[in-house]
Write an enzyme that holds these catalytic residues in place. Structure first.
Site, short mmCIF file in Angstrom:
data_model
loop_
_atom_site.label_atom_id
_atom_site.label_comp_id
_atom_site.label_asym_id
_atom_site.label_seq_id
_atom_site.Cartn_x
_atom_site.Cartn_y
_atom_site.Cartn_z
N ARG A 45 0.88 -1.19 0.00
CA ARG A 45 0.00 0.00 0.00
C ARG A 45 0.91 1.22 0.00
NH1 ARG A 45 2.51 1.87 3.76
NH2 ARG A 45 1.06 3.60 3.71
N GLY A 46 0.26 2.41 -0.08
CA GLY A 46 1.04 3.64 -0.25
C GLY A 46 1.10 3.96 -1.73
N GLN A 197 -1.40 2.31 10.04
CA GLN A 197 -0.15 2.47 9.27
C GLN A 197 0.91 3.20 10.08
OE1 GLN A 197 -3.19 3.06 8.03
NE2 GLN A 197 -3.33 2.62 5.85
N ASP A 238 -1.86 10.89 -1.77
CA ASP A 238 -2.33 9.87 -2.72
C ASP A 238 -2.71 10.48 -4.07
OD1 ASP A 238 -2.86 8.64 0.10
OD2 ASP A 238 -2.71 7.01 -1.36
N ASN A 248 -5.17 12.43 1.02
CA ASN A 248 -4.24 11.58 1.75
C ASN A 248 -5.05 10.79 2.78
OD1 ASN A 248 -1.50 10.67 2.23
ND2 ASN A 248 -1.56 11.78 4.17
O1 MRU Z 1 -4.43 3.17 2.36
P1 MRU Z 1 -2.95 3.37 2.20
O2 MRU Z 1 -2.14 2.79 3.31
O3 MRU Z 1 -2.48 2.93 0.83
O4 MRU Z 1 -2.77 4.95 2.27
C1 MRU Z 1 -1.48 5.47 2.18
C2 MRU Z 1 -1.42 6.93 2.39
O5 MRU Z 1 -2.42 7.60 2.56
C3 MRU Z 1 -0.06 7.56 2.29
O6 MRU Z 1 0.03 8.64 3.16
C4 MRU Z 1 0.16 8.05 0.85
O7 MRU Z 1 -0.05 7.00 -0.05
C5 MRU Z 1 1.50 8.62 0.65
S1 MRU Z 1 2.70 7.35 0.51
C6 MRU Z 1 4.20 7.95 0.09
#
Ligand code: MRU
Length: 346
Positions: A45-46, A197, A238, A248
């Site tokens: 994820r991320g 996270q 995101d 985000n």
């Molecule tokens: O649901 P996730 O864990 O994929 O969400 C991730 C985030 O919101 C992060 O802050 C974002 O992707 C930036 S990662 C460099």
């Protein structure tokens, strides 16, 4: 560097982020379908990491294909792109990576390449997407570190670290680079309900690097700011709309409003692959609604009563007026964002 995702022979290997920090186990994806499932279920994820996984997954799909000839392969590749695109809607890096692989495929097909040559071309490009992401993180770090004073107490939300990218991290890359420049930095990591996270991943990464880290419930951020214990906020993104509105992890908006109330800078670190000039403002960003079970359960334990409904939007949008600066790999963008983002993407 942390092994977020790696292409090894015919297998894409990812650290299983659902199991951290308790277990360090790796998931081995042998097909594009397995990669898509890994993205959907948050093995990986991320935003930038999702993009890298999608690029590698598509290349793997083409390599594994039994299609007879380019025409059949093109139809199969299109289906795989649709499958990848349906995994998670908010992180624009996913769609950026799919478009990039589509362009590589089209270029090869136009040049008359065989399926085997197309597979090679896509694998080369997917590896490039990975390596460019690490380079972007390093560049964001180098630029962003200048915004972090010595002895800074930095609040971050979610995980925008090595695990959320191909390596080094965006927001955590800024922190890492400040530490590498000899500054003493203390990090407050919001735990980030419901997927944790911050508590699980950000804390795990930073502790491994020997960076002083305190995990807090996000509801503690306000009192800490009021008591003068935070100097600045840095988060990832995101999707960033053309006007600088930032999608985000859910909870980011609250942190941004609190930062404004307490006169603290609120920085967003994100590569240019996160900037979406085709979406004019935050209202156009699709927000993923995830499974209610993430809210109703912690692990296997139910924490809400039967009959209570829950909401679980995975992201929120922070209006551009709360964003002090957006740190990209090219330059630090400042308001007015419709101008500075257009310039950095030019
Ligand atoms: O649901 P996730 O864990 O994929 O969400 C991730 C985030 O919101 C992060 O802050 C974002 O992707 C930036 S990662 C460099």
């Amino acid at each position: 560097m942390l092994p977020t995702i790696d292409w090894q022979a015919d297998v894409i290997v990812m650290i299983d982020q659902r199991q951290l920090p308790g277990k360090e186990v790796y998931v081995r994806c042998r097909t594009a379908q397995e990669v898509a499932r890994a993205i959907r279920t948050m093995v990986i994820r991320g935003a930038p990491a999702i993009g890298v996984a999608a690029a590698m997954g598509l290349a793997l799909g083409v390599r594994r294909s039994r299609a007879q000839g380019t025409r059949e392969l093109t139809a199969e590749f299109t289906r795989l792109c649709d499958l990848m695109a349906a995994t998670r809607p908010t992180a624009v890096n996913l769609f950026w990576a799919i478009d990039r692989m589509k362009a590589a495929f089209a270029e090869g097909a136009q040049a008359g390449e065989s399926p085997a040559e197309l597979a090679e071309r896509l694998e080369r490009d997917a590896r490039r997407v990975h390596d460019e992401d690490v380079a972007s993180c390093r560049a964001m770090g180098a630029l962003g570190a200048a915004l972090v004073p010595d002895r800074a107490r930095v609040l971050t939300h979610c995980n925008a670290g090595a695990l959320a990218t191909a390596g080094y991290g965006s927001a955590l890359g800024v922190i890492r680079a400040a530490v590498e420049a000899g500054k003493h930095v203390t990090v407050f990591a919001d735990e980030t309900r419901p997927f944790l996270q911050g508590a699980r991943l950000t804390a795990w990464e930073l502790v491994r690097d020997g960076i002083e880290t305190t995990v807090i419930a996000e509801s503690m951020a306000g009192p800490l700011m009021r008591d003068g214990q935070i100097d600045l906020v840095v988060v990832g993104a995101d999707r960033i709309a053309a006007n600088g509105d930032v999608a985000n992890k859910i909870g980011t908006y609250t942190v941004a409003v609190l930062a404004r109330e307490h006169g603290l800078p609120f920085y967003v670190a994100a590569p240019r692959s996160t900037i979406d000039l085709t979406t004019p403002d935050g209202a156009g960003i699709p927000i993923e609604e995830r499974d209610a079970r993430e809210m109703t359960h912690i692990g296997t334990v139910r924490v809400t009563p039967d009959g209570a409904s829950v909401r679980n939007p995975a992201f929120d949008v922070t209006p551009n007026r709360y964003v002090t600066a957006i740190i990209t790999e090219r330059e630090i963008c400042r308001p007015p964002y419709d101008e500075s983002l257009r310039t950095v993407m030019g």
